[in-house]
Scaffold this motif. Structure first.
Motif, short mmCIF file in Angstrom:
data_model
loop_
_atom_site.label_atom_id
_atom_site.label_comp_id
_atom_site.label_asym_id
_atom_site.label_seq_id
_atom_site.Cartn_x
_atom_site.Cartn_y
_atom_site.Cartn_z
N GLN A 23 28.09 -42.74 -9.67
CA GLN A 23 27.71 -41.54 -9.65
C GLN A 23 27.48 -41.09 -10.57
OE1 GLN A 23 28.52 -39.97 -5.73
NE2 GLN A 23 27.29 -41.16 -4.28
N TRP A 24 28.25 -40.64 -11.24
CA TRP A 24 27.98 -40.07 -12.28
C TRP A 24 27.97 -40.56 -13.58
CZ3 TRP A 24 31.00 -40.27 -17.07
CH2 TRP A 24 30.65 -39.14 -17.90
N LEU A 25 27.60 -41.99 -13.41
CA LEU A 25 27.10 -42.73 -14.78
C LEU A 25 25.50 -42.97 -14.11
CD1 LEU A 25 29.25 -45.27 -15.26
CD2 LEU A 25 29.31 -44.04 -17.31
N ASN A 26 26.05 -42.65 -13.78
CA ASN A 26 24.22 -43.15 -13.17
C ASN A 26 22.90 -41.92 -13.21
OD1 ASN A 26 24.04 -46.00 -12.77
ND2 ASN A 26 24.17 -45.81 -10.22
N GLN A 27 23.83 -41.00 -13.02
CA GLN A 27 22.36 -39.78 -13.13
C GLN A 27 23.60 -38.55 -14.43
OE1 GLN A 27 25.15 -37.60 -9.97
NE2 GLN A 27 24.28 -38.08 -8.63
N LEU A 28 23.93 -39.48 -15.57
CA LEU A 28 23.91 -38.74 -16.78
C LEU A 28 23.08 -38.97 -17.64
CD1 LEU A 28 26.58 -37.55 -18.69
CD2 LEU A 28 26.64 -40.15 -19.67
N THR A 29 22.31 -38.24 -18.34
CA THR A 29 21.04 -38.09 -19.15
C THR A 29 21.93 -38.19 -20.32
OG1 THR A 29 20.85 -35.17 -18.97
CG2 THR A 29 19.58 -36.87 -16.75
N VAL A 30 20.82 -39.23 -21.45
CA VAL A 30 20.81 -38.86 -22.45
C VAL A 30 20.02 -37.45 -23.47
CG1 VAL A 30 20.86 -40.35 -24.37
CG2 VAL A 30 22.11 -40.66 -22.10
N GLN A 31 20.43 -36.80 -24.14
CA GLN A 31 19.38 -35.34 -24.35
C GLN A 31 19.76 -35.38 -25.54
OE1 GLN A 31 19.46 -32.47 -21.10
NE2 GLN A 31 18.48 -33.64 -20.16
N ARG A 32 21.16 -36.40 -26.09
CA ARG A 32 21.13 -35.20 -27.13
C ARG A 32 20.88 -36.54 -28.29
NH1 ARG A 32 20.89 -30.53 -26.56
NH2 ARG A 32 22.07 -29.46 -25.97
N PRO A 33 20.74 -36.77 -29.48
CA PRO A 33 21.02 -38.07 -30.67
C PRO A 33 22.27 -38.80 -30.83
CG PRO A 33 18.55 -36.92 -31.08
CD PRO A 33 20.09 -35.83 -30.07
N TRP A 34 22.90 -38.15 -31.15
CA TRP A 34 24.33 -38.45 -31.49
C TRP A 34 24.75 -38.33 -30.52
CZ3 TRP A 34 29.19 -36.61 -28.31
CH2 TRP A 34 28.25 -35.09 -27.47
N LEU A 35 24.79 -38.33 -28.39
CA LEU A 35 25.15 -38.79 -27.33
C LEU A 35 25.09 -39.85 -27.56
CD1 LEU A 35 27.07 -38.76 -25.17
CD2 LEU A 35 25.55 -37.60 -24.70
N ALA A 36 23.82 -40.33 -27.30
CA ALA A 36 23.22 -41.74 -27.57
C ALA A 36 23.75 -42.67 -28.65
CB ALA A 36 21.75 -41.31 -27.03
N ARG A 37 23.69 -42.19 -29.91
CA ARG A 37 24.40 -43.18 -30.44
C ARG A 37 26.12 -43.22 -30.15
NH1 ARG A 37 22.07 -39.57 -34.24
NH2 ARG A 37 20.02 -40.30 -34.78
N LEU A 38 26.76 -42.67 -29.76
CA LEU A 38 27.78 -42.70 -29.65
C LEU A 38 28.33 -43.69 -28.10
CD1 LEU A 38 31.18 -41.83 -29.24
CD2 LEU A 38 30.62 -40.12 -27.73
N ILE A 39 27.53 -43.57 -27.57
CA ILE A 39 26.83 -44.75 -26.16
C ILE A 39 26.29 -46.32 -26.56
CG2 ILE A 39 25.90 -44.92 -24.33
CD1 ILE A 39 25.56 -42.10 -23.56
N LEU A 40 25.77 -45.74 -27.75
CA LEU A 40 25.95 -47.61 -27.97
C LEU A 40 26.36 -47.88 -29.06
CD1 LEU A 40 21.84 -47.02 -28.73
CD2 LEU A 40 22.86 -47.89 -27.28
N ARG A 41 27.16 -47.18 -29.34
CA ARG A 41 28.56 -48.34 -30.12
C ARG A 41 29.46 -47.90 -28.99
NH1 ARG A 41 30.05 -42.97 -33.63
NH2 ARG A 41 28.15 -42.25 -33.36
N LEU A 42 30.05 -47.40 -28.43
CA LEU A 42 30.80 -47.58 -27.08
C LEU A 42 30.71 -48.84 -26.48
CD1 LEU A 42 32.63 -44.58 -25.79
CD2 LEU A 42 33.20 -45.74 -28.12
N ILE A 43 29.11 -49.39 -25.95
CA ILE A 43 28.71 -49.86 -25.05
C ILE A 43 28.33 -50.93 -26.14
CG2 ILE A 43 27.72 -50.52 -22.89
CD1 ILE A 43 27.86 -47.66 -22.01
N PRO A 44 28.87 -52.30 -26.43
CA PRO A 44 27.97 -53.52 -26.44
C PRO A 44 26.89 -54.29 -25.65
CG PRO A 44 30.14 -54.27 -25.43
CD PRO A 44 29.92 -52.86 -25.17
N ALA A 45 26.38 -54.43 -26.96
CA ALA A 45 24.99 -55.03 -26.29
C ALA A 45 25.04 -56.61 -25.37
CB ALA A 45 24.01 -55.11 -27.25
N GLN A 46 26.54 -56.87 -25.84
CA GLN A 46 26.17 -57.85 -24.84
C GLN A 46 27.87 -58.21 -24.88
OE1 GLN A 46 25.63 -61.31 -28.11
NE2 GLN A 46 23.27 -61.15 -27.82
N CYS A 47 28.87 -59.09 -23.81
CA CYS A 47 29.52 -59.08 -23.18
C CYS A 47 30.38 -60.30 -24.52
CB CYS A 47 29.97 -60.01 -22.72
SG CYS A 47 30.68 -60.23 -21.59
N PRO A 48 30.89 -59.13 -24.93
CA PRO A 48 32.44 -60.06 -26.06
C PRO A 48 32.90 -60.80 -25.80
CG PRO A 48 33.16 -56.93 -25.53
CD PRO A 48 31.72 -57.31 -24.08
#
Length: 100
Positions: A23-48
């Motif tokens: 629920q926390w992950l689904n309700q998390l809103t991305v409203q800051r560019p630095w947070l969005a970039r961090l999420i994109l760095r931490l969560i890979p686009a494809q299964c590694p």
């Protein structure tokens, strides 16, 4: 183990200890560019983990993607998608930069 609910519709309740995290992950809103970039760095686009095992140039085995075994996989993929959409739609960034 299923616990029968007291509702007349016959629905079953499931024990889900990860429900608060989901629920926390689904309700998390991305409203800051630095947070969005961090999420994109931490969560890979494809299964590694998916790999072909090669010996002398020939495929002798295959390791399937194991990401679906992660109990919060869908929530993480959706969070990554929301972060990417925020950077593209609200910040005007190029999405190909984040397609690892």
């Amino acid at each position: 183990m299923h616990v029968t609910s007291s509702k007349p519709s016959g629905h079953h309740l499931r024990l889900d200890p990860l429900r608060p995290l989901r629920q926390w992950l689904n309700q998390l809103t991305v409203q800051r560019p630095w947070l969005a970039r961090l999420i994109l760095r931490l969560i890979p686009a494809q299964c590694p983990f998916e790999r072909d095992i090669r010996i002398l140039g020939r495929v002798v085995g295959h390791i399937p993607p194991l990401c679906k075994l992660n109990p919060i996989y869908d929530e993480l993929v959706y969070l990554r998608f929301r972060a990417l959409c925020y950077l593209v739609d609200d910040c005007g960034e190029d999405p190909t930069r984040y397609a690892r």
